[in-house]
Design a protein around this motif. Structure first.
Motif, PDB file in Angstrom:
ATOM      1  N   UNK A 122       0.830  -1.209   0.000  1.00 14.53           N
ATOM      2  CA  UNK A 122       0.000   0.000   0.000  1.00 14.53           C
ATOM      3  C   UNK A 122       0.865   1.261   0.000  1.00 14.53           C
ATOM      4  N   UNK A 123       1.928   1.262   0.772  1.00 20.89           N
ATOM      5  CA  UNK A 123       2.807   2.438   0.847  1.00 20.89           C
ATOM      6  C   UNK A 123       3.397   2.759  -0.535  1.00 20.89           C
ATOM      7  N   UNK A 124       3.871   1.732  -1.228  1.00 20.61           N
ATOM      8  CA  UNK A 124       4.440   1.936  -2.558  1.00 20.61           C
ATOM      9  C   UNK A 124       3.370   2.414  -3.542  1.00 20.61           C
ATOM     10  N   UNK A 125       2.168   1.870  -3.417  1.00 19.69           N
ATOM     11  CA  UNK A 125       1.055   2.270  -4.273  1.00 19.69           C
ATOM     12  C   UNK A 125       0.746   3.758  -4.131  1.00 19.69           C
ATOM     13  N   UNK A 126       0.890   4.267  -2.919  1.00 22.21           N
ATOM     14  CA  UNK A 126       0.556   5.670  -2.644  1.00 22.21           C
ATOM     15  C   UNK A 126       1.732   6.626  -2.831  1.00 22.21           C
ATOM     16  N   UNK A 127       2.893   6.089  -3.115  1.00 22.06           N
ATOM     17  CA  UNK A 127       4.104   6.907  -3.266  1.00 22.06           C
ATOM     18  C   UNK A 127       4.057   7.710  -4.567  1.00 22.06           C
ATOM     19  N   UNK A 128       4.502   8.965  -4.481  1.00 16.18           N
ATOM     20  CA  UNK A 128       4.589   9.790  -5.684  1.00 16.18           C
ATOM     21  C   UNK A 128       5.977   9.653  -6.297  1.00 16.18           C
ATOM     22  N   UNK A 129       6.003   9.652  -7.616  1.00 17.92           N
ATOM     23  CA  UNK A 129       7.251   9.580  -8.370  1.00 17.92           C
ATOM     24  C   UNK A 129       7.349  10.815  -9.248  1.00 17.92           C
ATOM     25  N   UNK A 130       8.540  11.341  -9.380  1.00 18.23           N
ATOM     26  CA  UNK A 130       8.766  12.483 -10.267  1.00 18.23           C
ATOM     27  C   UNK A 130       9.936  12.160 -11.186  1.00 18.23           C
ATOM     28  N   UNK A 131       9.711  12.380 -12.457  1.00 19.43           N
ATOM     29  CA  UNK A 131      10.787  12.194 -13.426  1.00 19.43           C
ATOM     30  C   UNK A 131      11.268  13.574 -13.870  1.00 19.43           C
ATOM     31  N   UNK A 132      12.571  13.698 -14.047  1.00 17.15           N
ATOM     32  CA  UNK A 132      13.151  14.951 -14.525  1.00 17.15           C
ATOM     33  C   UNK A 132      13.472  14.809 -16.014  1.00 17.15           C
ATOM     34  N   UNK A 133      13.743  15.924 -16.632  1.00 19.58           N
ATOM     35  CA  UNK A 133      14.139  15.891 -18.039  1.00 19.58           C
ATOM     36  C   UNK A 133      15.403  15.048 -18.205  1.00 19.58           C
ATOM     37  N   UNK A 134      16.349  15.159 -17.266  1.00 18.25           N
ATOM     38  CA  UNK A 134      17.597  14.396 -17.357  1.00 18.25           C
ATOM     39  C   UNK A 134      17.325  12.892 -17.266  1.00 18.25           C
ATOM     40  N   UNK A 135      16.455  12.493 -16.340  1.00 17.60           N
ATOM     41  CA  UNK A 135      16.110  11.067 -16.231  1.00 17.60           C
ATOM     42  C   UNK A 135      15.420  10.572 -17.497  1.00 17.60           C
ATOM     43  N   UNK A 136      14.564  11.402 -18.043  1.00 14.48           N
ATOM     44  CA  UNK A 136      13.862  10.998 -19.257  1.00 14.48           C
ATOM     45  C   UNK A 136      14.837  10.874 -20.432  1.00 14.48           C
ATOM     46  N   UNK A 137      15.780  11.786 -20.533  1.00 20.56           N
ATOM     47  CA  UNK A 137      16.808  11.687 -21.583  1.00 20.56           C
ATOM     48  C   UNK A 137      17.561  10.375 -21.458  1.00 20.56           C
ATOM     49  N   UNK A 138      17.859   9.976 -20.218  1.00 21.22           N
ATOM     50  CA  UNK A 138      18.539   8.708 -19.982  1.00 21.22           C
ATOM     51  C   UNK A 138      17.682   7.528 -20.460  1.00 21.22           C
ATOM     52  N   UNK A 139      16.361   7.587 -20.229  1.00 16.88           N
ATOM     53  CA  UNK A 139      15.450   6.541 -20.712  1.00 16.88           C
ATOM     54  C   UNK A 139      15.501   6.399 -22.228  1.00 16.88           C
ATOM     55  N   UNK A 140      15.662   7.528 -22.906  1.00 17.09           N
ATOM     56  CA  UNK A 140      15.676   7.501 -24.372  1.00 17.09           C
ATOM     57  C   UNK A 140      16.894   6.764 -24.929  1.00 17.09           C
ATOM     58  N   UNK A 141      17.903   6.523 -24.077  1.00 17.35           N
ATOM     59  CA  UNK A 141      19.063   5.737 -24.506  1.00 17.35           C
ATOM     60  C   UNK A 141      18.696   4.261 -24.686  1.00 17.35           C
ATOM     61  N   UNK A 142      17.656   3.798 -23.970  1.00 18.22           N
ATOM     62  CA  UNK A 142      17.296   2.375 -24.030  1.00 18.22           C
ATOM     63  C   UNK A 142      15.866   2.128 -24.500  1.00 18.22           C
ATOM     64  N   UNK A 143      15.085   3.188 -24.685  1.00 12.29           N
ATOM     65  CA  UNK A 143      13.689   3.040 -25.088  1.00 12.29           C
ATOM     66  C   UNK A 143      13.391   3.858 -26.334  1.00 12.29           C
ATOM     67  N   UNK A 144      12.510   3.317 -27.146  1.00 10.98           N
ATOM     68  CA  UNK A 144      11.901   4.079 -28.237  1.00 10.98           C
ATOM     69  C   UNK A 144      10.582   4.573 -27.662  1.00 10.98           C
ATOM     70  N   UNK A 145      10.391   5.881 -27.637  1.00 14.43           N
ATOM     71  CA  UNK A 145       9.289   6.484 -26.902  1.00 14.43           C
ATOM     72  C   UNK A 145       8.437   7.321 -27.844  1.00 14.43           C
ATOM     73  N   UNK A 146       7.114   7.140 -27.768  1.00 16.61           N
ATOM     74  CA  UNK A 146       6.183   7.829 -28.654  1.00 16.61           C
ATOM     75  C   UNK A 146       5.069   8.484 -27.852  1.00 16.61           C
ATOM     76  N   UNK A 147       4.614   9.620 -28.320  1.00 20.04           N
ATOM     77  CA  UNK A 147       3.471  10.298 -27.716  1.00 20.04           C
ATOM     78  C   UNK A 147       2.228   9.993 -28.538  1.00 20.04           C
ATOM     79  N   UNK A 148       1.085   9.929 -27.859  1.00 16.16           N
ATOM     80  CA  UNK A 148      -0.192   9.636 -28.495  1.00 16.16           C
ATOM     81  C   UNK A 148      -1.060  10.894 -28.411  1.00 16.16           C
TER      82      UNK A 148
END
Length: 175
Positions: free
Chosen positions: A38-64
């Motif tokens: 339950x604690x993890x379910x209620x936890x908030x997560x925040x992604x930064x632009x830098x973290x997202x740029x890092x994701x793009x190194x391993x993911x192909x990402x598309x907007x809908x």
């Protein structure tokens, strides 16, 4: 209503704000990320632009988009470590329809078809995904699109006072 998809090459604050809004929406959280309790379910997560740029190194990402409104995202990665069946050349896909007015309009169906075409262009022949067992709408959609269940990982995620399985599904792409 026009549905279109755009690959993300460079993130911007609008994308990051949408991702953070969806990632922390209590209605969406149980469907988009595994939670041990339950604690993890209620936890908030925040992604930064830098973290997202890092994701793009391993993911192909598309907007809908519906017309010009951003309503969701989808992505795939190749041969990630969390595959159930470690078959080289496998894409792992994920889809989030983040805006409520984007749901129930067939967008998930079109999004998966689009991802499958992009994955085929990369020369990949297999897709694997995970869907939590309480997400029956998504499970039925994947079955309709030809995905077959290959495994269930018990006690994978917490929701609604219960631990649920992660259902792993696969599809081999034809020529």
């Amino acid at each position: 209503m026009t549905i279109h998809f755009t690959e993300v090459i460079e993130p911007n604050p609008i994308i990051i704000d949408a991702l953070n809004r969806w990632e922390n929406n209590p209605v969406l959280i149980p469907f988009i990320r595994p939670n041990k309790n339950k604690k993890e379910l209620e936890q908030e997560w925040q992604i930064t632009i830098e973290e997202f740029k890092s994701r793009l190194d391993t993911q192909h990402f598309y907007l809908i988009y519906i017309d010009d409104k951003l309503v969701g995202e989808m992505n795939y990665m190749v041969d990630p470590s969390h595959l159930h069946k470690r078959e080289p050349g496998t894409a792992w896909i994920g889809i989030t329809i983040g805006e409520e007015d984007g749901r129930g309009k067939g967008i998930g169906f079109k999004a998966i078809q689009y991802l499958e075409e992009e994955i085929k262009k990369q020369g990949l022949t297999r897709i694997e995904l995970g869907v939590f067992e309480f997400n029956t709408r998504a499970y039925k959609l994947y079955q309709q699109l030809g995905y077959q269940e290959i495994a269930r990982i018990a006690d994978f995620t917490y929701w609604n006072h219960t631990m649920w399985s992660d259902i792993r599904m696969e599809k081999y792409l034809g020529e």
